[in-house]
Scaffold this motif. Structure first.
Motif, PDB file in Angstrom:
ATOM      1  N   LEU A 237       0.838  -1.200   0.000  1.00 45.72           N
ATOM      2  CA  LEU A 237       0.000   0.000   0.000  1.00 45.72           C
ATOM      3  C   LEU A 237       0.873   1.250   0.000  1.00 45.72           C
ATOM      4  CD1 LEU A 237      -3.244   0.426   2.042  1.00 45.72           C
ATOM      5  CD2 LEU A 237      -1.633   2.312   1.876  1.00 45.72           C
ATOM      6  N   THR A 238       1.911   1.254   0.866  1.00 50.54           N
ATOM      7  CA  THR A 238       2.805   2.413   0.934  1.00 50.54           C
ATOM      8  C   THR A 238       3.545   2.624  -0.378  1.00 50.54           C
ATOM      9  OG1 THR A 238       3.130   2.056   3.308  1.00 50.54           O
ATOM     10  CG2 THR A 238       4.760   3.421   2.175  1.00 50.54           C
ATOM     11  N   PHE A 239       4.064   1.545  -0.951  1.00 53.40           N
ATOM     12  CA  PHE A 239       4.847   1.656  -2.190  1.00 53.40           C
ATOM     13  C   PHE A 239       4.003   2.219  -3.333  1.00 53.40           C
ATOM     14  CE2 PHE A 239       6.344  -0.063  -6.226  1.00 53.40           C
ATOM     15  CZ  PHE A 239       7.673   0.334  -6.214  1.00 53.40           C
ATOM     16  N   TYR A 240       2.851   1.621  -3.594  1.00 57.93           N
ATOM     17  CA  TYR A 240       2.040   2.069  -4.731  1.00 57.93           C
ATOM     18  C   TYR A 240       1.395   3.430  -4.478  1.00 57.93           C
ATOM     19  CZ  TYR A 240       2.760  -2.493  -6.783  1.00 57.93           C
ATOM     20  OH  TYR A 240       3.341  -3.605  -7.332  1.00 57.93           O
ATOM     21  N   LEU A 241       1.189   3.761  -3.203  1.00 64.10           N
ATOM     22  CA  LEU A 241       0.686   5.098  -2.888  1.00 64.10           C
ATOM     23  C   LEU A 241       1.705   6.162  -3.275  1.00 64.10           C
ATOM     24  CD1 LEU A 241      -1.427   6.930  -1.502  1.00 64.10           C
ATOM     25  CD2 LEU A 241      -0.225   6.514   0.641  1.00 64.10           C
ATOM     26  N   LEU A 242       2.981   5.924  -2.940  1.00 55.59           N
ATOM     27  CA  LEU A 242       4.032   6.899  -3.228  1.00 55.59           C
ATOM     28  C   LEU A 242       4.404   6.939  -4.705  1.00 55.59           C
ATOM     29  CD1 LEU A 242       6.366   6.160  -0.183  1.00 55.59           C
ATOM     30  CD2 LEU A 242       4.979   8.207  -0.515  1.00 55.59           C
ATOM     31  N   VAL A 243       4.303   5.805  -5.390  1.00 54.74           N
ATOM     32  CA  VAL A 243       4.772   5.729  -6.775  1.00 54.74           C
ATOM     33  C   VAL A 243       3.673   6.045  -7.771  1.00 54.74           C
ATOM     34  CG1 VAL A 243       5.732   4.192  -8.538  1.00 54.74           C
ATOM     35  CG2 VAL A 243       6.595   4.102  -6.194  1.00 54.74           C
ATOM     36  N   THR A 244       2.495   5.437  -7.603  1.00 58.27           N
ATOM     37  CA  THR A 244       1.424   5.597  -8.593  1.00 58.27           C
ATOM     38  C   THR A 244       0.248   6.413  -8.090  1.00 58.27           C
ATOM     39  OG1 THR A 244       0.262   3.570  -7.945  1.00 58.27           O
ATOM     40  CG2 THR A 244       2.062   3.352  -9.548  1.00 58.27           C
ATOM     41  N   GLY A 245       0.163   6.628  -6.781  1.00 55.68           N
ATOM     42  CA  GLY A 245      -1.008   7.315  -6.240  1.00 55.68           C
ATOM     43  C   GLY A 245      -2.169   6.380  -6.003  1.00 55.68           C
ATOM     44  N   GLU A 246      -1.938   5.081  -6.180  1.00 60.61           N
ATOM     45  CA  GLU A 246      -2.993   4.102  -5.931  1.00 60.61           C
ATOM     46  C   GLU A 246      -3.371   4.131  -4.463  1.00 60.61           C
ATOM     47  OE1 GLU A 246      -3.249  -0.706  -6.247  1.00 60.61           O
ATOM     48  OE2 GLU A 246      -2.250   0.355  -7.878  1.00 60.61           O
ATOM     49  N   ASN A 247      -4.672   3.965  -4.198  1.00 58.10           N
ATOM     50  CA  ASN A 247      -5.212   4.005  -2.830  1.00 58.10           C
ATOM     51  C   ASN A 247      -5.085   5.384  -2.204  1.00 58.10           C
ATOM     52  OD1 ASN A 247      -5.908   1.178  -2.635  1.00 58.10           O
ATOM     53  ND2 ASN A 247      -3.710   0.766  -2.514  1.00 58.10           N
ATOM     54  N   LEU A 248      -4.961   6.421  -3.041  1.00 60.42           N
ATOM     55  CA  LEU A 248      -4.869   7.779  -2.509  1.00 60.42           C
ATOM     56  C   LEU A 248      -6.154   8.181  -1.775  1.00 60.42           C
ATOM     57  CD1 LEU A 248      -2.771  10.062  -2.549  1.00 60.42           C
ATOM     58  CD2 LEU A 248      -3.944  11.025  -4.524  1.00 60.42           C
ATOM     59  N   ILE A 249      -7.267   7.545  -2.161  1.00 59.46           N
ATOM     60  CA  ILE A 249      -8.534   7.861  -1.510  1.00 59.46           C
ATOM     61  C   ILE A 249      -8.482   7.507  -0.027  1.00 59.46           C
ATOM     62  CG2 ILE A 249     -11.009   7.410  -1.539  1.00 59.46           C
ATOM     63  CD1 ILE A 249      -9.956   8.918  -3.956  1.00 59.46           C
ATOM     64  N   ARG A 250      -7.691   6.483   0.326  1.00 60.27           N
ATOM     65  CA  ARG A 250      -7.557   6.138   1.745  1.00 60.27           C
ATOM     66  C   ARG A 250      -6.958   7.296   2.531  1.00 60.27           C
ATOM     67  NH1 ARG A 250      -6.812   0.069   2.749  1.00 60.27           N
ATOM     68  NH2 ARG A 250      -7.386  -0.905   0.787  1.00 60.27           N
ATOM     69  N   VAL A 251      -5.967   7.939   1.943  1.00 58.57           N
ATOM     70  CA  VAL A 251      -5.321   9.067   2.616  1.00 58.57           C
ATOM     71  C   VAL A 251      -6.297  10.236   2.755  1.00 58.57           C
ATOM     72  CG1 VAL A 251      -3.381  10.673   2.516  1.00 58.57           C
ATOM     73  CG2 VAL A 251      -3.098   8.333   1.721  1.00 58.57           C
ATOM     74  N   TYR A 252      -7.186  10.368   1.769  1.00 60.15           N
ATOM     75  CA  TYR A 252      -8.177  11.448   1.801  1.00 60.15           C
ATOM     76  C   TYR A 252      -8.984  11.421   3.094  1.00 60.15           C
ATOM     77  CZ  TYR A 252     -13.126  12.625   1.262  1.00 60.15           C
ATOM     78  OH  TYR A 252     -14.399  13.053   1.481  1.00 60.15           O
ATOM     79  N   TRP A 253      -9.283  10.228   3.598  1.00 64.72           N
ATOM     80  CA  TRP A 253     -10.123  10.135   4.780  1.00 64.72           C
ATOM     81  C   TRP A 253      -9.455  10.727   6.017  1.00 64.72           C
ATOM     82  CZ3 TRP A 253     -15.042   9.520   4.556  1.00 64.72           C
ATOM     83  CH2 TRP A 253     -15.615   8.832   3.478  1.00 64.72           C
ATOM     84  N   ILE A 254      -8.143  10.820   6.032  1.00 68.56           N
ATOM     85  CA  ILE A 254      -7.460  11.378   7.206  1.00 68.56           C
ATOM     86  C   ILE A 254      -7.797  12.860   7.380  1.00 68.56           C
ATOM     87  CG2 ILE A 254      -5.218  11.837   8.277  1.00 68.56           C
ATOM     88  CD1 ILE A 254      -4.181   9.305   6.964  1.00 68.56           C
ATOM     89  N   PRO A 255      -7.526  13.740   6.364  1.00 71.18           N
ATOM     90  CA  PRO A 255      -7.894  15.146   6.568  1.00 71.18           C
ATOM     91  C   PRO A 255      -9.399  15.364   6.668  1.00 71.18           C
ATOM     92  CG  PRO A 255      -7.148  14.783   4.305  1.00 71.18           C
ATOM     93  CD  PRO A 255      -6.828  13.542   5.073  1.00 71.18           C
ATOM     94  N   PHE A 256     -10.200  14.536   5.935  1.00 68.34           N
ATOM     95  CA  PHE A 256     -11.652  14.716   6.001  1.00 68.34           C
ATOM     96  C   PHE A 256     -12.153  14.422   7.419  1.00 68.34           C
ATOM     97  CE2 PHE A 256     -16.060  13.353   5.530  1.00 68.34           C
ATOM     98  CZ  PHE A 256     -16.581  14.389   4.768  1.00 68.34           C
ATOM     99  N   CYS A 257     -11.726  13.284   7.982  1.00 66.66           N
ATOM    100  CA  CYS A 257     -12.134  12.944   9.346  1.00 66.66           C
ATOM    101  C   CYS A 257     -11.568  13.936  10.347  1.00 66.66           C
ATOM    102  CB  CYS A 257     -11.682  11.531   9.693  1.00 66.66           C
ATOM    103  SG  CYS A 257     -12.530  10.237   8.760  1.00 66.66           S
ATOM    104  N   LEU A 258     -10.374  14.457  10.061  1.00 69.81           N
ATOM    105  CA  LEU A 258      -9.779  15.453  10.951  1.00 69.81           C
ATOM    106  C   LEU A 258     -10.636  16.716  10.997  1.00 69.81           C
ATOM    107  CD1 LEU A 258      -7.386  16.168  12.765  1.00 69.81           C
ATOM    108  CD2 LEU A 258      -6.219  17.064  10.745  1.00 69.81           C
ATOM    109  N   LEU A 259     -11.126  17.153   9.839  1.00 73.96           N
ATOM    110  CA  LEU A 259     -12.001  18.325   9.805  1.00 73.96           C
ATOM    111  C   LEU A 259     -13.316  18.044  10.528  1.00 73.96           C
ATOM    112  CD1 LEU A 259     -11.453  19.552   6.133  1.00 73.96           C
ATOM    113  CD2 LEU A 259     -10.653  20.653   8.216  1.00 73.96           C
ATOM    114  N   MET A 260     -13.863  16.838  10.342  1.00 66.29           N
ATOM    115  CA  MET A 260     -15.088  16.471  11.044  1.00 66.29           C
ATOM    116  C   MET A 260     -14.844  16.432  12.552  1.00 66.29           C
ATOM    117  SD  MET A 260     -17.439  16.058   8.732  1.00 66.29           S
ATOM    118  CE  MET A 260     -18.691  15.073   9.543  1.00 66.29           C
ATOM    119  N   MET A 261     -13.669  15.941  12.943  1.00 69.24           N
ATOM    120  CA  MET A 261     -13.337  15.869  14.364  1.00 69.24           C
ATOM    121  C   MET A 261     -13.211  17.273  14.961  1.00 69.24           C
ATOM    122  SD  MET A 261     -10.083  14.037  16.221  1.00 69.24           S
ATOM    123  CE  MET A 261      -8.974  15.379  15.774  1.00 69.24           C
TER     124      MET A 261
END
Length: 424
Positions: free
Chosen positions: A161-185
């Motif tokens: 997950l880490t490798f393809y996130l950094l190289v291709t942007g795959e699973n970038l939507i997972r990272v999106y949930w961090i700032p979104f949930c942070l704003l909700m929090m």
């Protein structure tokens, strides 16, 4: 509600929409804002998810009060409020854990001399207990959700997950949930602290400040709302951009005479002893949404003496930053598989190689766990190079010692040549 929709269709001049400047739990400040709007001739009519709709009328001083209840009032109860001088304006409901939270907005003429809706501050403080618990629970739920998402993204058990996130942007939507949930929090925390502030004031016997300054709180809410909207837009744009970019840059090309990326050629590795025109293969080129350039060179030839197949596959990845290359390479050394453009490559039991030629180098001997391929992984600066070499003339490498000797021999041969390409 249908009457309101019909009125909006007849002419928007009867109604004015304002983007919701804060959540309704900001009771005292919203009451103050509604009163100020009434002095401009705009009276609260109904709410939507993002907006507050006002009906135009004659400007007048109006008092607004928001009552927080855990159930819907009956017609007789609303009539009782009305007989006391407090006229029902609008109801807004939010789902709670076990019961819904009902925000009732009542209004009366400022000069009517009507007693306050709540004459006992302590009793009003008790009415906010359920809302206080809901906002506190929402805050901790968002906190737990953020922890789960962060663990999922950064878990050492998920190097792919880490490798393809950094190289291709795959699973970038997972990272999106961090700032979104942070704003909700953050917003849940604002609500929790705000209701605690109001309850503390009321419990002390002091009524709410119905003329509280709402402008600073509204600005904070707008900032959070805009950031959430931008995140939603980002979620919609990222997959579309990746798809367009893949179509535009994902190309299969014939074998180049010379490569403009770090790669050792099969003919070069065999010192030109392979039969002329006996090498076939292709080049796969791609730019990713994370700014990485990927070149996959696949070469195949027949070894004349043993009449066996030789394969040399090189994956060259150039990332935009050194630190992303370092993290991606660290994840790569922990992976069992690499997913290439033509399938999966098994990594085998890679181990670090002591060298000063490049920043980092790992190698794996051929064996059953990597389909009898020699694997060499190299990082130098922001460049990562993977080499997969298959020589079927050497059999299945059932003997671990023989496999290790083959690994060392290939490493001593390939690594200096690859380091030279990286310098060039």
């Amino acid at each position: 509600m249908l009457d309101r929709v019909e009125n909006q269709e007849k002419g928007e001049e009867e109604y004015v929409r304002r983007w919701k400047p804060d959540d309704l739990w900001n009771l005292d400040r919203n009451e103050s804002w509604f009163s100020d709007m009434a002095e401009q001739g705009l009276f609260v009519d109904h709410f939507t998810q993002w907006s507050v709709w006002f009906k135009r009328g004659t400007p007048q001083k109006t008092r607004y009060r928001i009552d927080v209840l855990s159930r819907v009032l009956t017609e007789d109860e609303l009539a009782l409020y009305d007989s006391c001088g407090w006229h029902f304006a609008v109801l807004h409901m939010e789902e709670g854990f076990r019961k819904n939270i009902c925000y009732y907005v009542f209004q009366t003429d400022e000069n009517a001399g009507v007693p306050e809706l709540h004459t006992d501050p302590v009793e009003q403080a008790k009415s906010l207990k359920r809302l206080h618990g809901k906002l506190r629970r929402d805050f901790f739920l968002m906190l737990v959700l953020i922890a789960v998402v962060v663990w999922d993204v950064t878990s050492p058990r998920r190097p792919e997950l880490t490798f393809y996130l950094l190289v291709t942007g795959e699973n970038l939507i997972r990272v999106y949930w961090i700032p979104f949930c942070l704003l909700m929090m953050v917003n849940s925390l604002r609500g929790w602290l705000n209701i605690r502030r109001l309850r503390k004031r009321l419990a002390g016997g002091e009524p709410l400040d119905h003329h509280a300054d709402y402008r600073k709180a509204h600005r904070r809410y707008v900032v959070i709302s805009v950031l959430r909207i931008l995140l939603v837009v980002w979620v919609l744009i990222v997959p579309l951009t990746r798809g367009i970019q893949r179509i535009a840059s994902d190309r299969i090309l014939p074998l180049p005479e010379t490569a403009d990326f770090p790669a050792v050629r099969l003919e070069e590795f065999y010192d030109g002893t392979l039969a002329e025109n006996g090498i076939s293969g292709e080049l796969h080129h791609e730019w990713t949404g994370m700014g990485a350039e990927i070149n996959e060179l696949r070469e195949r030839a027949n070894e004349a003496e043993m009449n066996s197949i030789l394969e040399l596959r090189t994956v060259s990845i150039r990332l935009p930053f050194v630190w992303t290359a370092e993290r991606a390479f660290d994840a790569l050394t922990k992976m069992e598989w690499y997913r290439g453009s033509d399938g999966f490559y098994r990594m085998g039991e890679t181990a670090p190689v002591e060298t000063k030629l490049v920043d980092e180098a790992w190698a794996a001997p051929p064996g059953e766990d990597n389909w009898n391929q020699f694997v060499l992984l190299v990082r130098d600066g922001r460049q990562i190079v993977m080499t997969f070499y298959l020589d079927r003339t050497n059999g299945d490498f059932d003997d671990p010692v023989e496999a290790q000797v083959f690994r060392d021999r290939c490493t001593e041969r390939l690594l200096p040549m690859l380091a030279q390409r990286l310098e060039d």
